[in-house]
Design a protein around this motif. Structure first.
Motif, PDB file in Angstrom:
ATOM      1  N   ALA A   1      -2.665   4.911  -7.839  1.00 49.54           N
ATOM      2  CA  ALA A   1      -2.354   5.337  -6.479  1.00 49.54           C
ATOM      3  C   ALA A   1      -3.504   4.972  -5.554  1.00 49.54           C
TER       4      ALA A   1
ATOM      5  N   GLY B   1      -2.023   9.061  -2.698  1.00 50.82           N
ATOM      6  CA  GLY B   1      -0.628   8.625  -2.538  1.00 50.82           C
ATOM      7  C   GLY B   1      -0.576   7.445  -1.583  1.00 50.82           C
ATOM      8  N   PRO B   2       0.615   7.054  -1.158  1.00 46.69           N
ATOM      9  CA  PRO B   2       1.841   7.837  -1.075  1.00 46.69           C
ATOM     10  C   PRO B   2       2.582   8.050  -2.394  1.00 46.69           C
ATOM     11  N   TRP B   3       2.413   7.122  -3.328  1.00 48.87           N
ATOM     12  CA  TRP B   3       3.179   7.174  -4.563  1.00 48.87           C
ATOM     13  C   TRP B   3       2.247   7.142  -5.754  1.00 48.87           C
TER      14      TRP B   3
ATOM     15  N   LEU C   1       5.287  13.470   2.984  1.00 47.69           N
ATOM     16  CA  LEU C   1       4.910  13.167   1.609  1.00 47.69           C
ATOM     17  C   LEU C   1       3.657  13.965   1.257  1.00 47.69           C
TER      18      LEU C   1
ATOM     19  N   CYS D   1       0.602  15.066  -1.740  1.00 49.22           N
ATOM     20  CA  CYS D   1      -0.183  14.420  -2.798  1.00 49.22           C
ATOM     21  C   CYS D   1       0.761  14.034  -3.923  1.00 49.22           C
ATOM     22  N   CYS D   2       0.655  12.825  -4.453  1.00 46.88           N
ATOM     23  CA  CYS D   2       1.690  12.280  -5.330  1.00 46.88           C
ATOM     24  C   CYS D   2       1.711  12.892  -6.728  1.00 46.88           C
TER      25      CYS D   2
ATOM     26  N   VAL E   1       7.077  10.261  -6.116  1.00 48.81           N
ATOM     27  CA  VAL E   1       6.551  10.916  -4.921  1.00 48.81           C
ATOM     28  C   VAL E   1       6.790  12.413  -5.010  1.00 48.81           C
ATOM     29  N   ARG E   2       6.087  13.127  -4.133  1.00 46.04           N
ATOM     30  CA  ARG E   2       6.345  14.547  -3.910  1.00 46.04           C
ATOM     31  C   ARG E   2       6.551  14.708  -2.401  1.00 46.04           C
TER      32      ARG E   2
ATOM     33  N   LYS F   1       8.069   4.332  -8.703  1.00 46.79           N
ATOM     34  CA  LYS F   1       7.200   4.908  -7.688  1.00 46.79           C
ATOM     35  C   LYS F   1       7.609   6.370  -7.531  1.00 46.79           C
TER      36      LYS F   1
END
Length: 281
Positions: free
Chosen positions: A151, A182-184, A63, A65-66, A4-5, A2
């Motif tokens: 996502a 997202g989240p992931w 968080l 945009c993933c 993320v940013r 998973k």
């Protein structure tokens, strides 16, 4: 994995979610979650890292945009039979394709901004496919090989702009914040079948959408193959695969978003989003 940013808008750093659900910082290994790291070889290098040796992100963080560096957002309309019926449309013989501006992308918990003069802002929970391998004229049997991951996506739509202002749908789909992602980014190895996922959306705690990706008219492999006949697909491209029934436009009477609404949605295995709606400045 998973991916993320995390961080303030424009200052996001790359990370992954560890086995305990905590964020580990990847910025010592990659610059960002962008097209350069979405191919299989790059993702395998990230999988080989030892999670417990990566820096733990201690503080509560936003968080983003993933994925960044998205070249295009390709959307599929009318892809769930019951949604076609509630919209009063004909069942499509081929996928209905439209585009959404990449400037609409936003984080999974950021505010949804209602544009000036908006009167019919609607919600659409969708499964997003993030492309990891370039291709065109892709065979359906090999289509998932081109996927980096999946996502949660919300195709926010201003129906008055979309349907009553002439032309194509894009101007009702592309306002800032109208594409939470997202989240992931969940890599494809974690999702055995993208057509076997529960999907839902709630407004102020009331569940409006409650469906399953198995109800899609056109499944993910077909969509990838189909789109690749008309345009090349590149790493970082996002395909939003359509929404199930339960959008505001389909209610009797219709229900639309107003400032102060809480918007929550999620997809099985892909996490959830939570937003508040606010007026534009």
């Amino acid at each position: 994995m998973k991916l993320v940013r995390f961080g303030h808008p424009g200052e996001e750093r790359p990370g992954l979610i560890d086995q305990k659900g905590e964020i580990r910082d990847l910025s010592g290994h990659i610059g960002d979650i962008d097209p350069a790291v979405l191919d299989d070889a790059s993702l395998n290098k990230l999988r080989a890292l030892k999670e417990d040796e990566l820096p733990l992100v201690q503080e509560h963080v936003r968080l983003g945009c993933c994925v960044t560096g998205v070249g295009k957002i390709i959307c599929i309309g009318l892809n769930y039979l019951d949604h076609v019926k509630e919209a009063g449309m004909q069942v499509p013989e081929e996928p209905v394709v439209f585009m959404k501006a990449t400037s609409a992308l936003t984080g999974p918990n950021d505010n949804i901004i209602l544009p000036r003069n908006a009167s019919r802002v609607d919600w659409e929970a969708e499964l997003a496919v993030i492309i990891g391998k370039k291709g065109k004229y892709i065979e359906e049997a090999n289509a998932l090989e081109h996927v980096a991951g999946y996502a949660v996506f919300n195709d926010i739509s201003e129906r008055h702009f979309q349907l009553d202002r002439g032309g194509q749908w894009v101007k009702g789909k592309s306002a800032d914040s109208f594409a939470p992602l997202g989240p992931w980014l969940v890599t494809r190895d974690e999702i055995a079948d993208p057509s076997d996922l529960a999907i839902w959306q709630e407004i102020d705690g009331n569940r409006f959408q409650d469906s399953h990706t198995g109800q899609m008219i056109f499944k993910v492999p077909l969509l990838i193959s189909y789109l690749s006949r008309f345009m090349s697909l590149h790493p970082g491209d996002v395909i939003a695969t359509g929404t199930p029934p339960g959008v505001g436009m389909g209610m009797a009477p219709p229900v639309y978003l107003r400032a102060g609404n809480k918007v929550e949605l999620g997809i099985e295995g892909l996490g959830r989003q939570s937003h508040y709606t606010v007026e534009d400045d």
